[in-house]
Design a protein around this motif. Sequence first.
Motif, PDB file in Angstrom:
ATOM      1  N   GLN A 130       5.117  12.642 -13.244  1.00  0.00           N
ATOM      2  CA  GLN A 130       3.710  12.281 -13.074  1.00  0.00           C
ATOM      3  C   GLN A 130       3.570  10.861 -12.529  1.00  0.00           C
ATOM      4  OE1 GLN A 130       1.321  12.799 -16.563  1.00  0.00           O
ATOM      5  NE2 GLN A 130      -0.472  11.817 -15.690  1.00  0.00           N
ATOM      6  N   ASP A 131       4.427   9.952 -13.011  1.00  0.00           N
ATOM      7  CA  ASP A 131       4.353   8.565 -12.559  1.00  0.00           C
ATOM      8  C   ASP A 131       5.364   8.258 -11.459  1.00  0.00           C
ATOM      9  OD1 ASP A 131       2.334   7.944 -14.371  1.00  0.00           O
ATOM     10  OD2 ASP A 131       3.764   7.558 -15.975  1.00  0.00           O
ATOM     11  N   GLY A 132       5.983   9.288 -10.912  1.00  0.00           N
ATOM     12  CA  GLY A 132       6.971   9.045  -9.874  1.00  0.00           C
ATOM     13  C   GLY A 132       8.232   8.410 -10.433  1.00  0.00           C
ATOM     14  N   LEU A 133       8.977   7.713  -9.588  1.00  0.00           N
ATOM     15  CA  LEU A 133      10.257   7.133  -9.989  1.00  0.00           C
ATOM     16  C   LEU A 133      10.369   5.708  -9.454  1.00  0.00           C
ATOM     17  CD1 LEU A 133      13.073   7.690 -11.302  1.00  0.00           C
ATOM     18  CD2 LEU A 133      13.857   8.313  -9.004  1.00  0.00           C
ATOM     19  N   THR A 134      10.730   4.788 -10.341  1.00  0.00           N
ATOM     20  CA  THR A 134      11.001   3.406  -9.934  1.00  0.00           C
ATOM     21  C   THR A 134      12.471   3.280  -9.565  1.00  0.00           C
ATOM     22  OG1 THR A 134       9.255   2.553 -11.370  1.00  0.00           O
ATOM     23  CG2 THR A 134      10.940   0.994 -10.650  1.00  0.00           C
ATOM     24  N   MET A 135      12.741   2.643  -8.409  1.00  0.00           N
ATOM     25  CA  MET A 135      14.107   2.583  -7.881  1.00  0.00           C
ATOM     26  C   MET A 135      14.429   1.153  -7.439  1.00  0.00           C
ATOM     27  SD  MET A 135      13.789   6.015  -5.495  1.00  0.00           S
ATOM     28  CE  MET A 135      12.241   5.438  -4.793  1.00  0.00           C
ATOM     29  N   PRO A 136      15.637   0.650  -7.764  1.00  0.00           N
ATOM     30  CA  PRO A 136      16.005  -0.707  -7.341  1.00  0.00           C
ATOM     31  C   PRO A 136      16.474  -0.733  -5.887  1.00  0.00           C
ATOM     32  CG  PRO A 136      17.773   0.242  -8.642  1.00  0.00           C
ATOM     33  CD  PRO A 136      16.655   1.252  -8.640  1.00  0.00           C
ATOM     34  N   ALA A 137      15.985  -1.695  -5.127  1.00  0.00           N
ATOM     35  CA  ALA A 137      16.447  -1.886  -3.751  1.00  0.00           C
ATOM     36  C   ALA A 137      17.901  -2.349  -3.763  1.00  0.00           C
ATOM     37  CB  ALA A 137      15.564  -2.896  -3.029  1.00  0.00           C
ATOM     38  N   ILE A 138      18.547  -2.250  -2.608  1.00  0.00           N
ATOM     39  CA  ILE A 138      19.978  -2.536  -2.501  1.00  0.00           C
ATOM     40  C   ILE A 138      20.313  -3.961  -2.910  1.00  0.00           C
ATOM     41  CG2 ILE A 138      19.765  -3.141  -0.050  1.00  0.00           C
ATOM     42  CD1 ILE A 138      22.559  -1.934   0.359  1.00  0.00           C
ATOM     43  N   HIS A 145       9.249   2.192  -5.368  1.00  0.00           N
ATOM     44  CA  HIS A 145       8.714   3.343  -6.102  1.00  0.00           C
ATOM     45  C   HIS A 145       8.578   4.540  -5.166  1.00  0.00           C
ATOM     46  CE1 HIS A 145       5.708   5.879  -8.177  1.00  0.00           C
ATOM     47  NE2 HIS A 145       6.247   5.369  -9.272  1.00  0.00           N
ATOM     48  N   GLY A 146       8.942   5.726  -5.688  1.00  0.00           N
ATOM     49  CA  GLY A 146       8.793   6.961  -4.929  1.00  0.00           C
ATOM     50  C   GLY A 146       8.058   8.010  -5.736  1.00  0.00           C
ATOM     51  N   LYS A 147       7.152   8.724  -5.096  1.00  0.00           N
ATOM     52  CA  LYS A 147       6.407   9.801  -5.764  1.00  0.00           C
ATOM     53  C   LYS A 147       6.328  10.988  -4.803  1.00  0.00           C
ATOM     54  CE  LYS A 147       3.683  11.668  -8.917  1.00  0.00           C
ATOM     55  NZ  LYS A 147       3.699  13.051  -8.405  1.00  0.00           N
ATOM     56  N   LEU A 148       6.907  12.129  -5.224  1.00  0.00           N
ATOM     57  CA  LEU A 148       6.908  13.341  -4.399  1.00  0.00           C
ATOM     58  C   LEU A 148       5.654  14.157  -4.679  1.00  0.00           C
ATOM     59  CD1 LEU A 148       8.365  15.304  -2.458  1.00  0.00           C
ATOM     60  CD2 LEU A 148       9.438  16.319  -4.480  1.00  0.00           C
ATOM     61  N   ILE A 164       7.074  12.306   0.279  1.00  0.00           N
ATOM     62  CA  ILE A 164       7.289  11.197  -0.651  1.00  0.00           C
ATOM     63  C   ILE A 164       6.375  10.048  -0.256  1.00  0.00           C
ATOM     64  CG2 ILE A 164       8.930   9.500  -1.534  1.00  0.00           C
ATOM     65  CD1 ILE A 164      11.156  11.492  -0.889  1.00  0.00           C
ATOM     66  N   ARG A 165       5.633   9.547  -1.204  1.00  0.00           N
ATOM     67  CA  ARG A 165       4.879   8.304  -0.997  1.00  0.00           C
ATOM     68  C   ARG A 165       5.775   7.167  -1.486  1.00  0.00           C
ATOM     69  NH1 ARG A 165       0.135   6.748   0.640  1.00  0.00           N
ATOM     70  NH2 ARG A 165      -0.931   4.908  -0.194  1.00  0.00           N
ATOM     71  N   TYR A 166       6.294   6.409  -0.561  1.00  0.00           N
ATOM     72  CA  TYR A 166       7.273   5.366  -0.864  1.00  0.00           C
ATOM     73  C   TYR A 166       6.560   4.018  -0.856  1.00  0.00           C
ATOM     74  CZ  TYR A 166      11.654   2.699  -0.556  1.00  0.00           C
ATOM     75  OH  TYR A 166      12.704   1.847  -0.788  1.00  0.00           O
ATOM     76  N   SER A 167       6.733   3.243  -1.942  1.00  0.00           N
ATOM     77  CA  SER A 167       5.907   2.046  -2.134  1.00  0.00           C
ATOM     78  C   SER A 167       6.730   0.816  -2.458  1.00  0.00           C
ATOM     79  CB  SER A 167       4.897   2.272  -3.268  1.00  0.00           C
ATOM     80  OG  SER A 167       4.066   3.372  -2.997  1.00  0.00           O
ATOM     81  N   ASP A 168       6.285  -0.299  -1.890  1.00  0.00           N
ATOM     82  CA  ASP A 168       6.746  -1.624  -2.288  1.00  0.00           C
ATOM     83  C   ASP A 168       5.816  -2.080  -3.410  1.00  0.00           C
ATOM     84  OD1 ASP A 168       7.341  -4.288  -2.609  1.00  0.00           O
ATOM     85  OD2 ASP A 168       7.049  -4.844  -0.514  1.00  0.00           O
ATOM     86  N   THR A 169       6.354  -2.200  -4.618  1.00  0.00           N
ATOM     87  CA  THR A 169       5.509  -2.506  -5.778  1.00  0.00           C
ATOM     88  C   THR A 169       5.061  -3.959  -5.805  1.00  0.00           C
ATOM     89  OG1 THR A 169       7.359  -3.115  -7.213  1.00  0.00           O
ATOM     90  CG2 THR A 169       6.770  -0.771  -7.099  1.00  0.00           C
TER      91      THR A 169
END
Length: 523
Positions: A130-138, A145-148, A164-169
């Motif tokens: 529901q809240d998508g997924l938080t992911m660390p950059a390289i 953040h990614g949300k399908l 995927i809505r890909y976001s810079d938080t």
Amino acid sequence: MRNITMLAGLLVLLTYLGCKKDKGFYAYENQLKSYDGNIYDFLKEQHQYDSFLLAVDRVNLGDSLRDGAYTVFAPADASFKQAVDNMNTLRDLQERPLMHIGTVPVEQLDSLVSRYIVRGVIRADSMLFQDGLTMPAIRYGYLMHGKLNYADAEGHVKGGPGVIRYSDTKGVIYTNRWSSANTMAIDIRTTNGFVNILEKDHMFGFDEFIRRMNPTNSTPYNEYPFYVPGVIGLEQYDRGGPRVAYQDHSRDNYGGKRPTEWVDVTNAEENGMKVGWTEADEWLKYTVDITETGEYYFTLRYGSPNDNGRIHLELDDQPIVGSFLLMPSSGGFNRFQDITTTIHLTAGKHVLKLYEDFANYDLRFIKFLPKDRPLPIPGTITLEDFIPGGEGIGYHDNNTGNNGGKYRPNEGVDIDLTRNEGGGYHIGWMDTGEWMKYSVDVKNTGFYNIYVRTGTPNNNRKFRIEFNGENKTGTVVIPNTGDYSNWGTTVTTVHLEKGPQEMVFFVEDGGYDTKDITIRPLN
């Protein structure tokens, strides 16, 4: 013609992800596509991501995309072209030199590119929460953040392709402040991770980048603002470019010491660097941290064959009373002298501007010293400014002469002009057992980092720093910097009590030069 047809077919495949007709509406299925090779090679073969790969190579991430385990959200060449065009439109209006991917400063490019590469092999369906997924950059652990989501197809809710809505938080929890982009193809499997293709007209990641490359506010030349009191080498003006960090009427860079700028910086005849080829109504900005409010001695070092040069200082674009200087001839552009006046400064972080009212001179550095009071801590201790009183009181030196003779020539401490950027003076010819004493005022009790700049071609040289007779640093070993003129920095942490104190720099094992001591709060 055959190649064009195949390429068009591949693009359709990547974009629409397998469209099929079923009972009067289109039901899309996300098909997992595979490439027999690594992420880097896949992007290279497509010939649509060359700008991204050029940027990847410039920031040394090419090998990571060949060998590491990553998920990439790939921006097409069209995105980079749009961003660079927008950046250069603003740069042209501001009369800045134009840039492209190959010339943008690496540190700026690095912060942009890193946001398109995520650590680990992450499938799109792991972003269905529901809240998508938080992911660390390289790099830097920067959180993306990614949300399908599934688009609607005709007659069927969420029957369309996965996007995927890909976001810079941007480091905040409020989604309305995020910068986002949508994908046009997802889950392209390679031998070392996944590639997701971003829509071509997106501006994700570039919005902040364009502002950084076209700043309206200057930023410090170094990591920190210059402490006042202290010395500022005038060639170390702020970053930000013309009309922002400086005003220079000619785009020709005479001297070439800061080659991407317009300001004319070259080697000074007496050591160090200078700003030359000056013209009236040019100016330079310096971000400063004034440690306490009060009266200061303001000194300018310059060279000129004329008697009518004029400058003044401004703090946050307001003229500083008493800073207007009329500069008599020093005997030539290559002969330098100091001129000093008294000004009042207000504590805090500010932007200091040196304004050239009538310019026919070369400029070396400016220096600020508290008037009739101790040197404040935190702050920078200019080591040539030991307390008066002579041998055995303000200092001990093993010989009576001032070998450098460039400052306080009647004292025994050997003081010379600094030989590289930054301006000011340094202590040389240091011998075991020598010391210098300083009157300081610690503003708050607490832990401090002490940074000491030294230069030496020798190994295992040593010093210690005492406060009120107590050895606070212990014995500090100085690194071999290869030459007396190459400054290295040693750092040690101490606990200091609030209040006026006497500080002593003690040479335990000589054979080095030293410039200054900067003392910053640990936190």
